[in-house]
Enzyme design. Structure first.
Site, PDB file in Angstrom:
ATOM      1  N   GLU A  86      64.704  69.200  82.053  1.00  0.00           N
ATOM      2  CA  GLU A  86      64.826  70.408  82.878  1.00  0.00           C
ATOM      3  C   GLU A  86      64.724  70.051  84.367  1.00  0.00           C
ATOM      4  O   GLU A  86      65.523  70.512  85.192  1.00  0.00           O
ATOM      5  CB  GLU A  86      63.703  71.377  82.494  1.00  0.00           C
ATOM      6  CG  GLU A  86      63.750  72.721  83.153  1.00  0.00           C
ATOM      7  CD  GLU A  86      62.555  73.581  82.761  1.00  0.00           C
ATOM      8  OE1 GLU A  86      61.419  73.252  83.155  1.00  0.00           O
ATOM      9  OE2 GLU A  86      62.743  74.581  82.036  1.00  0.00           O
TER      10      GLU A  86
ATOM     11  N   ARG B 147      60.993  69.130  79.352  1.00  0.00           N
ATOM     12  CA  ARG B 147      60.628  69.431  80.738  1.00  0.00           C
ATOM     13  C   ARG B 147      61.127  68.359  81.706  1.00  0.00           C
ATOM     14  O   ARG B 147      61.490  68.668  82.848  1.00  0.00           O
ATOM     15  CB  ARG B 147      59.107  69.647  80.828  1.00  0.00           C
ATOM     16  CG  ARG B 147      58.742  71.082  80.382  1.00  0.00           C
ATOM     17  CD  ARG B 147      57.399  71.233  79.774  1.00  0.00           C
ATOM     18  NE  ARG B 147      57.188  72.594  79.250  1.00  0.00           N
ATOM     19  CZ  ARG B 147      57.706  73.027  78.073  1.00  0.00           C
ATOM     20  NH1 ARG B 147      58.464  72.231  77.334  1.00  0.00           N
ATOM     21  NH2 ARG B 147      57.463  74.267  77.662  1.00  0.00           N
TER      22      ARG B 147
ATOM     23  N   SER C  68      70.539  53.085  90.285  1.00  0.00           N
ATOM     24  CA  SER C  68      70.854  52.400  89.029  1.00  0.00           C
ATOM     25  C   SER C  68      69.828  52.738  87.957  1.00  0.00           C
ATOM     26  O   SER C  68      68.630  52.838  88.238  1.00  0.00           O
ATOM     27  CB  SER C  68      70.855  50.887  89.254  1.00  0.00           C
ATOM     28  OG  SER C  68      71.064  50.216  88.028  1.00  0.00           O
TER      29      SER C  68
END
Lengths: 155, 155, 155, 155, 155, 155, 155, 155, 155, 155
Positions: free
Chosen positions: A95, A92, A118
């Site tokens: 995702e 997740r 960064s």
């Protein structure tokens, strides 16, 4: 391979030290002044233990041996098992990064310029908060230095 | 394919509307009460425009036509170009997620229990802060509801 | 790697306990009030054993040792062997999901709104029924909470 | 390629017919006696329209032309865009199948024997129910004929 | 992993039993009434030994122990090493399937309807014949039940 | 790309010729003395039309123009869409080849020697037979020349 | 896996026999009348040792035991480590094949007809020659039987 | 993409020029003193046409325009369609390289030292010879400069 | 897709401007004070044109229109065609990075500490030098800021 | 596999020798006249130790045994773990190569002609310099012989 199995063995010992201590990553973080995620990274050899932090960590985890501390001070070869993406929590997060990625990039461009966040000069922490419905929410913070793409001029 | 190219065309029109408005995602966010990332998601059809928010968005972007608003109210097929991972900004987010993923998971387990951070009941925003060295830092916040894995009992 | 081989060893022991009991997943499900799939997940460390269920499971499988029960109470790292897709049973489930996936998504959108079926607040069971031709049929039920995509507003 | 773009064009027309009808998949299912998922499959050329069902479908969607009906009666080349796995709804179904797959297989083995659930003699539907907390739940049912692996004897 | 290495060990023992018997798959097939390919599948745990066939197989291979026969009666987890595709024999079969696949599908559609050849209710055998040039030819027969795609009606 | 789209256009025309003829692959096979699969391969430019067969094919499909026949006489670049593996018919053939592959190889080794079944000097056909239960069965025959691996001696 | 590790062990022993002999592949090739590449293939179990060649090979490598010779006479499962493509020598061969492949195919079509170069009735050797600049050049020869694609006629 | 489609268009024109000339690659090679494979590479823009060779090529193919010759003199971006590996001819070459690769490497090491066969200072040709059985054989020659790995000393 | 094709069109125009100018990247670099690689990156929209550099670039390439300069000042979505790895020049760079990568990392660790070479604050140039044998050599310089991994402390 | 694990063991011993010496790669490079990267390559068996350099290396690392030196003189099978790309240092090098690759190629074409930078006649070193801001910078130099693509003429 040899290096990988050495790393696996060290991590296994570090996890055993933590388990026997009965402390959570959060408690060790509080005792050492580190973020909870960074403590977890140290205990799986995904980060280098800085000399000045070693005594604080040993204070929190007295079972850490000199040999383990010595190993923890080496720059690690950062890596992960590609199958980790199968884990529902990790998936997740991935995702969210992939679905929101282009939007995040464009907002950085608008608000900072042509550069990136960064992942090296970088902080990460997990917090627990209450939502408006009184339910628990996980708050994950990525805090990284803005690095502008340099213009490559000849000196 | 047809659906994908329709989506691409709509996104292209939405981006043109935004460009002509001269506003940033952040400004539109301020005017609508949405997070900056969510505004960007709306303008690339990665999120559904809620009816109550439509007037606010049109107020911020008056060039939005009824047709575009109608499209934006449809549940989108969420997707991304797999090559997006090549972009340095997106890669570094992905790198952080994969390298820190197992640690984040374990901290959630320790602090919340056996569950995940939802990517659906989820907020995301990008903020600009100053670091202790006076340099700009990007702060990315993922804020998702904690969802415990249910025990699957027969009723 | 270490963690993976520990998990493999525990699963091997749990399977041995079940085999020696002579009971099927279905029988253990009946005795514990869990779904048959969930029992199987527990016995391969793909789900966490809840404290209140532990006595029921031990009643069904008395050979479960305290050590095994302790392990089963830890949140597992959920994973699978990617080659599992080769198995004909698993492939056909995957085939159904991929071929019917877009239709299922659109029906959820029409009947519920812009959201998903949770795989976390989720029940799964396998049942045996007779078809109209008197032949056995497998009925697989996925029952998950509807989760609407949240609108990401700033508070 | 030619065939794929023909299929895409037909699907696009079928979706337009449905959109103009103002009906949901569920309503068309009720009027035709088909499952809601199967109606959706028909309207994206993932299933063959049977001659006896054609009049029922046209009654539900009168704008279906003879040409479209003729196309719908051809056996389709079943396929999907591999990127569909990116969609959160589809991913979670796939996640459930892969994480629960081995358990489902073993329960079929225990309860039926050495065989599989057919994905060809197969029914699929999506239902909406209320959970014990009063919240909506998605119930997805896969109902397939049990097919035993044959013993391969020479006649 | 544990299960995979158990399977590998059993297969290794079964192959040793066959090797010591000095019999070919074809000879065992003749003695048991099974196809030669199915015998080979049984001896690498890719098929389940049916109870009524067990005595025939033991008659052909008397060194089969009770333990091995017990294992062979379990439904196997069917799998293969993905690198098997490197083998020239296997590659050429795969090449034929992929290059001729769409044609085979269309002929099945024309001659049978919208359905498939089952790989479960399925027979496979290898025969040796002479070509018109007097040279040996391999004849591989796949014989599977035709399964029509069902129309998914609500009962 | 150019070549691929030329091939796609030719195939599209060939399929149209066949469709307008109202004949099945089987009927054309009967009229030309070719296997049904080979006819289908010819009509999608996966095989070269031999000069002596051209008149037979034109007799069966009079709408074939000289230009199309000229194209069909060129050696084709044999290829397939990798997504073809998604089609249930093709997948099951592939499944059989991969799951039975090692057994087929070993039987060839035992019955013929160290060699392979050629996919070049090769015949393929699809037949329809009745099973013992009176149901239709698909019989797919692969008939290829046995090619022994040569010993590489210097002359 | 078992078979793979057996093969690895045998290869390891064969390489040790060669190393102790102090002979190069070229010298063994000269003594046995085989090509140098084929000798190397024999000593890594990528080719079957023919009975008539066994005495010649043992004469060249007297340390070959009966057990090793017996193993070498089995038809091997041909395979390679996919990472072999990383080796600079192997990569450049692969690069040449992929970049020149379509040209080689078309020249075979023009000069021979619609067929291929067999990789089974096939010879391969490596030679050392001087270039016009006096520098060493590697000459790799692939010499395979031309196999025309057969027209698939029904008999 | 733009560059790729330009290249595809140029190749298409070059192939048309060759087709209209009625010459084979071999004939053009004879007239220009180039290898047959290199002629084919030139005519698909996989090699740069050298200025001194341009008149020879135009003499062989008078329909080559100035514009085409100008394009052919540019250094090309060498590439190939990854699906080319599906073609039976190309696959078999690749199979030979991968299965024989480690042996070829070791023979180069024994006969030349620690280095490679260059794919840049490289010649490739296809020849047609008769085998001892009177049948045609394809002989493919790769002739590349030996390049020793340099020892990296500081100057 | 829309954005990608816009970028492709712009790059195509920029390349045409450069071609018509008759200048090399090196000449433009000399006139603008940029590295040659950076000029090339600018002209394929892989870097952002800084406002202060725009007049210098237009002086070097007067055909650059205001519209093109405006586009060049936008932060680009950095990307590449994955097939670029097929090009021999790019492959060899990649080969060097992967084969030397672990050594480079360890030397950075020894000489700098636990950190990386930035690819953002980064210069890259290609130079031409003579080797000790009087032959041309390519010297590629990567010059990036050292970024130490931060210790993640809570403030 | 056997060869790979042998290589891993040797590398492990070589690393232990270096660690016990307390010297960095840079110090060993200074003592032997090799580049620092090449020393590291030697100590992980990615390069062959030349006979004339062996005494220098042993002088720098006296604990190197005769057996280790003998192994180091063999031409290695060059390889890397594909997961190495996960390491942040290696990824960023790869990112630079892929993003700048096409530009580097075109500059080589403009400045040298149609050829490549050799990765075989090749030097690589890592240097530490100060940037204009006084901060450390990593300078990585790739220095390879220019190799022109040969025109393939028949002699």
């Amino acid at each position: 391979m040899e290096a990988a199995s050495l790393k696996a063995r060290i991590v296994s010992e570090l996890q055993a030290v933590k388990r026997r201590s009965g402390k959570t990553y959060g408690q060790i973080a509080d005792e050492t002044g580190l973020t909870n995620v960074y403590v977890a990274q140290l205990l799986r050899r995904q980060a280098q233990l800085k000399p000045s932090t070693a005594p604080l960590l040993r204070a929190a985890l007295p079972a850490l041996t000199d040999d383990l501390l010595l190993e923890m001070k080496q720059p690690p070869l950062r890596s992960y098992d590609p199958n980790l993406i199968q884990d529902p929590t990790v998936y997740r997060l991935n995702e969210a990064v992939m679905h929101f990625g282009e939007s995040i990039k464009e907002i950085i461009n608008e608000d900072f310029g042509d550069g990136i966040m960064s992942a090296i000069d970088f902080y990460c922490s997990v917090d627990k908060v209450k939502g408006v419905d009184g339910k628990d929410r996980v708050v994950l913070t990525f805090d990284g230095k803005y690095l502008p793409h340099t213009e490559q001029v000849t000196e």
